[in-house]
Each structure stands twice: as structure tokens, then as C-alpha cells.
Design a protein around this motif. Structure first.
Motif, PDB file in Angstrom:
ATOM      1  N   ASP A  10       0.845  -1.199   0.000  1.00 16.01           N
ATOM      2  CA  ASP A  10       0.000   0.000   0.000  1.00 16.01           C
ATOM      3  C   ASP A  10       0.883   1.252   0.000  1.00 16.01           C
ATOM      4  O   ASP A  10       1.634   1.487   0.950  1.00 16.01           O
ATOM      5  CB  ASP A  10      -0.893  -0.006   1.237  1.00 16.01           C
ATOM      6  N   PRO A  11       0.816   2.073  -1.072  1.00 14.19           N
ATOM      7  CA  PRO A  11       1.703   3.254  -1.145  1.00 14.19           C
ATOM      8  C   PRO A  11       1.432   4.301  -0.072  1.00 14.19           C
ATOM      9  O   PRO A  11       2.255   5.184   0.153  1.00 14.19           O
ATOM     10  CB  PRO A  11       1.419   3.812  -2.547  1.00 14.19           C
ATOM     11  N   LYS A  12       0.272   4.195   0.605  1.00 16.45           N
ATOM     12  CA  LYS A  12      -0.054   5.172   1.647  1.00 16.45           C
ATOM     13  C   LYS A  12       0.579   4.809   2.990  1.00 16.45           C
ATOM     14  O   LYS A  12       0.579   5.622   3.913  1.00 16.45           O
ATOM     15  CB  LYS A  12      -1.568   5.281   1.804  1.00 16.45           C
ATOM     16  N   VAL A  13       1.073   3.592   3.101  1.00 19.66           N
ATOM     17  CA  VAL A  13       1.610   3.111   4.382  1.00 19.66           C
ATOM     18  C   VAL A  13       3.112   2.901   4.255  1.00 19.66           C
ATOM     19  O   VAL A  13       3.556   1.954   3.592  1.00 19.66           O
ATOM     20  CB  VAL A  13       0.933   1.785   4.805  1.00 19.66           C
ATOM     21  N   PRO A  14       3.939   3.755   4.871  1.00 16.74           N
ATOM     22  CA  PRO A  14       5.395   3.540   4.812  1.00 16.74           C
ATOM     23  C   PRO A  14       5.772   2.228   5.485  1.00 16.74           C
ATOM     24  O   PRO A  14       5.142   1.814   6.463  1.00 16.74           O
ATOM     25  CB  PRO A  14       5.961   4.745   5.583  1.00 16.74           C
ATOM     26  N   PHE A  15       6.774   1.578   4.941  1.00 17.49           N
ATOM     27  CA  PHE A  15       7.238   0.302   5.489  1.00 17.49           C
ATOM     28  C   PHE A  15       8.575   0.528   6.181  1.00 17.49           C
ATOM     29  O   PHE A  15       9.487   1.119   5.614  1.00 17.49           O
ATOM     30  CB  PHE A  15       7.393  -0.732   4.373  1.00 17.49           C
ATOM     31  N   LYS A  16       8.671   0.052   7.415  1.00 19.11           N
ATOM     32  CA  LYS A  16       9.903   0.253   8.182  1.00 19.11           C
ATOM     33  C   LYS A  16      10.953  -0.770   7.752  1.00 19.11           C
ATOM     34  O   LYS A  16      10.692  -1.990   7.747  1.00 19.11           O
ATOM     35  CB  LYS A  16       9.626   0.138   9.679  1.00 19.11           C
ATOM     36  N   LEU A  17      12.123  -0.261   7.405  1.00 20.47           N
ATOM     37  CA  LEU A  17      13.225  -1.117   6.941  1.00 20.47           C
ATOM     38  C   LEU A  17      14.482  -0.751   7.720  1.00 20.47           C
ATOM     39  O   LEU A  17      14.959   0.382   7.641  1.00 20.47           O
ATOM     40  CB  LEU A  17      13.458  -0.926   5.447  1.00 20.47           C
ATOM     41  N   SER A  18      15.009  -1.704   8.454  1.00 19.45           N
ATOM     42  CA  SER A  18      16.199  -1.435   9.259  1.00 19.45           C
ATOM     43  C   SER A  18      17.465  -1.478   8.408  1.00 19.45           C
ATOM     44  O   SER A  18      17.479  -2.044   7.310  1.00 19.45           O
ATOM     45  CB  SER A  18      16.324  -2.462  10.389  1.00 19.45           C
ATOM     46  N   ARG A  19      18.509  -0.907   8.938  1.00 15.59           N
ATOM     47  CA  ARG A  19      19.813  -0.945   8.271  1.00 15.59           C
ATOM     48  C   ARG A  19      20.239  -2.381   8.008  1.00 15.59           C
ATOM     49  O   ARG A  19      20.756  -2.716   6.932  1.00 15.59           O
ATOM     50  CB  ARG A  19      20.865  -0.251   9.140  1.00 15.59           C
ATOM     51  N   SER A  20      20.010  -3.265   8.978  1.00 13.38           N
ATOM     52  CA  SER A  20      20.453  -4.654   8.824  1.00 13.38           C
ATOM     53  C   SER A  20      19.673  -5.364   7.725  1.00 13.38           C
ATOM     54  O   SER A  20      20.213  -6.234   7.029  1.00 13.38           O
ATOM     55  CB  SER A  20      20.325  -5.412  10.147  1.00 13.38           C
ATOM     56  N   LYS A  21      18.401  -5.000   7.536  1.00 10.03           N
ATOM     57  CA  LYS A  21      17.614  -5.632   6.474  1.00 10.03           C
ATOM     58  C   LYS A  21      18.039  -5.121   5.103  1.00 10.03           C
ATOM     59  O   LYS A  21      18.014  -5.874   4.124  1.00 10.03           O
ATOM     60  CB  LYS A  21      16.122  -5.417   6.706  1.00 10.03           C
ATOM     61  N   LEU A  22      18.421  -3.852   5.021  1.00 10.90           N
ATOM     62  CA  LEU A  22      18.966  -3.360   3.757  1.00 10.90           C
ATOM     63  C   LEU A  22      20.285  -4.060   3.446  1.00 10.90           C
ATOM     64  O   LEU A  22      20.577  -4.376   2.290  1.00 10.90           O
ATOM     65  CB  LEU A  22      19.166  -1.846   3.814  1.00 10.90           C
ATOM     66  N   GLU A  23      21.068  -4.333   4.475  1.00 14.87           N
ATOM     67  CA  GLU A  23      22.299  -5.102   4.285  1.00 14.87           C
ATOM     68  C   GLU A  23      21.974  -6.513   3.792  1.00 14.87           C
ATOM     69  O   GLU A  23      22.669  -7.046   2.911  1.00 14.87           O
ATOM     70  CB  GLU A  23      23.089  -5.165   5.596  1.00 14.87           C
ATOM     71  N   ASP A  24      20.908  -7.122   4.330  1.00 15.59           N
ATOM     72  CA  ASP A  24      20.488  -8.443   3.852  1.00 15.59           C
ATOM     73  C   ASP A  24      20.156  -8.393   2.362  1.00 15.59           C
ATOM     74  O   ASP A  24      20.524  -9.309   1.603  1.00 15.59           O
ATOM     75  CB  ASP A  24      19.258  -8.932   4.625  1.00 15.59           C
ATOM     76  N   PHE A  25      19.455  -7.335   1.933  1.00 19.67           N
ATOM     77  CA  PHE A  25      19.133  -7.201   0.515  1.00 19.67           C
ATOM     78  C   PHE A  25      20.404  -7.080  -0.312  1.00 19.67           C
ATOM     79  O   PHE A  25      20.518  -7.685  -1.391  1.00 19.67           O
ATOM     80  CB  PHE A  25      18.240  -5.984   0.280  1.00 19.67           C
ATOM     81  N   THR A  26      21.370  -6.306   0.181  1.00 15.13           N
ATOM     82  CA  THR A  26      22.628  -6.122  -0.531  1.00 15.13           C
ATOM     83  C   THR A  26      23.356  -7.450  -0.708  1.00 15.13           C
ATOM     84  O   THR A  26      23.939  -7.724  -1.757  1.00 15.13           O
ATOM     85  CB  THR A  26      23.525  -5.127   0.235  1.00 15.13           C
ATOM     86  N   ARG A  27      23.284  -8.288   0.310  1.00 13.15           N
ATOM     87  CA  ARG A  27      23.981  -9.578   0.261  1.00 13.15           C
ATOM     88  C   ARG A  27      23.212 -10.625  -0.541  1.00 13.15           C
ATOM     89  O   ARG A  27      23.820 -11.420  -1.263  1.00 13.15           O
ATOM     90  CB  ARG A  27      24.219 -10.088   1.685  1.00 13.15           C
ATOM     91  N   CYS A  28      21.875 -10.650  -0.399  1.00 11.63           N
ATOM     92  CA  CYS A  28      21.105 -11.689  -1.083  1.00 11.63           C
ATOM     93  C   CYS A  28      19.642 -11.265  -1.213  1.00 11.63           C
ATOM     94  O   CYS A  28      18.872 -11.378  -0.242  1.00 11.63           O
ATOM     95  CB  CYS A  28      21.193 -13.011  -0.325  1.00 11.63           C
ATOM     96  N   PRO A  29      19.223 -10.788  -2.392  1.00  8.16           N
ATOM     97  CA  PRO A  29      17.825 -10.394  -2.593  1.00  8.16           C
ATOM     98  C   PRO A  29      16.828 -11.528  -2.320  1.00  8.16           C
ATOM     99  O   PRO A  29      15.719 -11.275  -1.854  1.00  8.16           O
ATOM    100  CB  PRO A  29      17.789  -9.962  -4.061  1.00  8.16           C
TER     101      PRO A  29
END
Length: 243
Positions: A10-29
Motif C-alpha cells: 500500500d503506497p499510503k503506508v510507509p514500510f519500516k526497513l532497518s539498516r540490517s535488512k537493507l544489508e540483507d538485501f545487498t547480500r542476497c535479494p
């Protein structure tokens, strides 16, 4: 399968993303998608309680100088012209699951990160500081794949602070405690050598990574396995054996 902290498109609801989860994406989508979109997280790791204890004691030690407006002797030894930063939100910024929070409109993520410390120069420029601890007989260096993750950690904190309106130096610092194993006996105490390593960060990758992470979560297709991810390798090999 987890029901909480699942991506809401839902574009009206921001999703909380931690630094560690962004790191997880960087390592393995793929692992990131399984976790934040499908609710299947990686197996949990044991808590590194000794490392956490070192972090806590570092914070107490630098907080004395924060309250007094003085430089820590280590900062003087390494000729760092700064003092620990005093700010009303400092305790919140260092708190896990709170940290510094910034809404990134283009991705509609609320990006969060719990920082270890911040130092400030006489001209009010901030330096991001991260505490690390280990026990290595070879000494400490900042090379290697997992150290690249440490560097990205500094860079995300730099991005968060800049996005919050602060003047932030590209230079961050690792305060590294190395446990000594050359003592004759334990005798109920562990001694450390402490060094400071400067690192010149480049946070220009963060915004692009946030947009790609958003695209990843919005897709209905599970990303391919990552041949360098140990979790993907484990799942693939289990499937082969189970056949």
C-alpha cells in the motif's frame, strides 16, 4: 511462517526497513524477499553477549567525556579533533528497534539504524563511530568481505544523519577492541588492545539500494538463488539430497 513485519505494498503506508535488512538485501535479494515479503526469515544466530558487553562499556566510557565536553584519551592519541556528540536524542539513536529514523519518500521506506556513537568537531561536523570487538592473534585490519558490511554500516548511518539535516563528514571511525590471548592465565578478566581505524565512506549507493529493495518487494517473483549466499547454498543442497 511469520505474520509480522511483512511488506505492505500500500503506497499510503510507509514500510519500516532497518539498516540490517537493507544489508540483507545487498547480500542476497532472495533471502531478503523470503524474509520481508513471505515471512520466512533466516535461522537466528546466538547472541554475541561478550561483544555486546564491550559495546556497553565503550558507551559508558565515552559518555563520561560526552557529559564533560572532553575528548577521550584515545581520540587525543589518534589526533582526532573532536569530542563525543551531545544531543537530546542520543540515547534514542543508540537504542535497538528505535535508532535514527528517516522517511525516504521515493521508496516509501522508514529507514532505521541504531548507531554506536557520534563525534563532533569544533565546526559542528559529525563523525559516525562504530564499536567492534574480536580476538585475533594476527591483529586487526579492515579488509575482507564481512568487513565490507561494516563499511556499508558506517555509510548508512552517514546517510541517515545527513537526511536528518546534519553536516556529516565522509570520515567515520571504527573503535576496535582486540581481546588478548597472550596472557598466562584468564584470572577472571579479559584484556583488550584498543585501536581506532578511520574510514572514508561513500553513501551514494544507499538511495539506489532502497529503490531496488522496493522493486524487489513489490515483485511477485522470487529472486534467483545467490550462488555466494550460504543460506541459498544450504537450501539448494538440501533439495538435492531430499530428491
Amino acid at each position: 511462517m511469520r505474520q509480522r513485519n511483512i511488506f505492505n505494498p500500500d503506497p499510503k503506508v510507509p514500510f519500516k526497513l532497518s539498516r540490517s535488512k537493507l544489508e540483507d538485501f545487498t547480500r542476497c535479494p532472495r533471502c531478503f524477499y523470503l524474509d520481508r515479503r513471505l515471512g520466512v526469515g533466516r535461522p537466528s544466530m546466538p547472541s554475541f553477549n561478550l561483544n555486546s558487553a564491550v559495546d556497553t562499556l565503550f558507551k559508558k566510557e565515552f559518555d563520561v567525556h560526552r557529559a564533560n565536553g572532553t575528548a577521550h584519551p584515545l581520540m587525543e592519541h589518534y589526533k582526532i579533533n573532536a569530542i563525543p556528540f551531545q544531543h537530546p536524542k542520543m540515547d534514542i539513536w543508540r537504542e535497538n528497534f528505535q535508532g535514527i529514523q528517516v522517511h525516504h519518500p521515493l521508496s516509501n521506506f522508514i529507514v532505521t539504524g541504531a548507531i554506536d556513537d557520534i563525534w563532533v568537531t569544533p565546526d559542528n561536523q559529525l563523525h559516525v563511530v562504530d564499536y567492534k570487538s574480536t580476538a585475533s592473534e594476527k591483529g586487526i585490519d579492515m579488509d575482507g568481505p564481512y568487513k565490507d558490511g561494516y563499511k556499508r554500516q558506517i555509510e548508512i548511518y552517514q546517510w541517515l544523519l545527513r537526511s536528518s539535516g546534519f553536516d556529516v563528514s565522509n570520515i567515520g571511525y571504527f573503535v576496535y577492541a582486540n581481546g588478548r590471548t597472550d596472557r598466562k592465565a584468564f584470572d577472571g578478566k579479559l584484556e583488550f588492545d584498543v585501536e581506532i581505524f578511520p574510514y572514508t565512506g561513500d553513501a551514494s549507493w544507499v538511495e539506489d539500494a532502497l529503490l531496488k529493495a522496493r522493486d524487489c518487494l513489490e515483485s511477485d517473483t522470487l529472486p534467483d538463488s545467490n550462488p555466494t549466499c550460504e543460506h541459498c547454498i544450504y537450501r539448494t543442497e538440501c533439495k538435492e539430497v531430499e530428491k
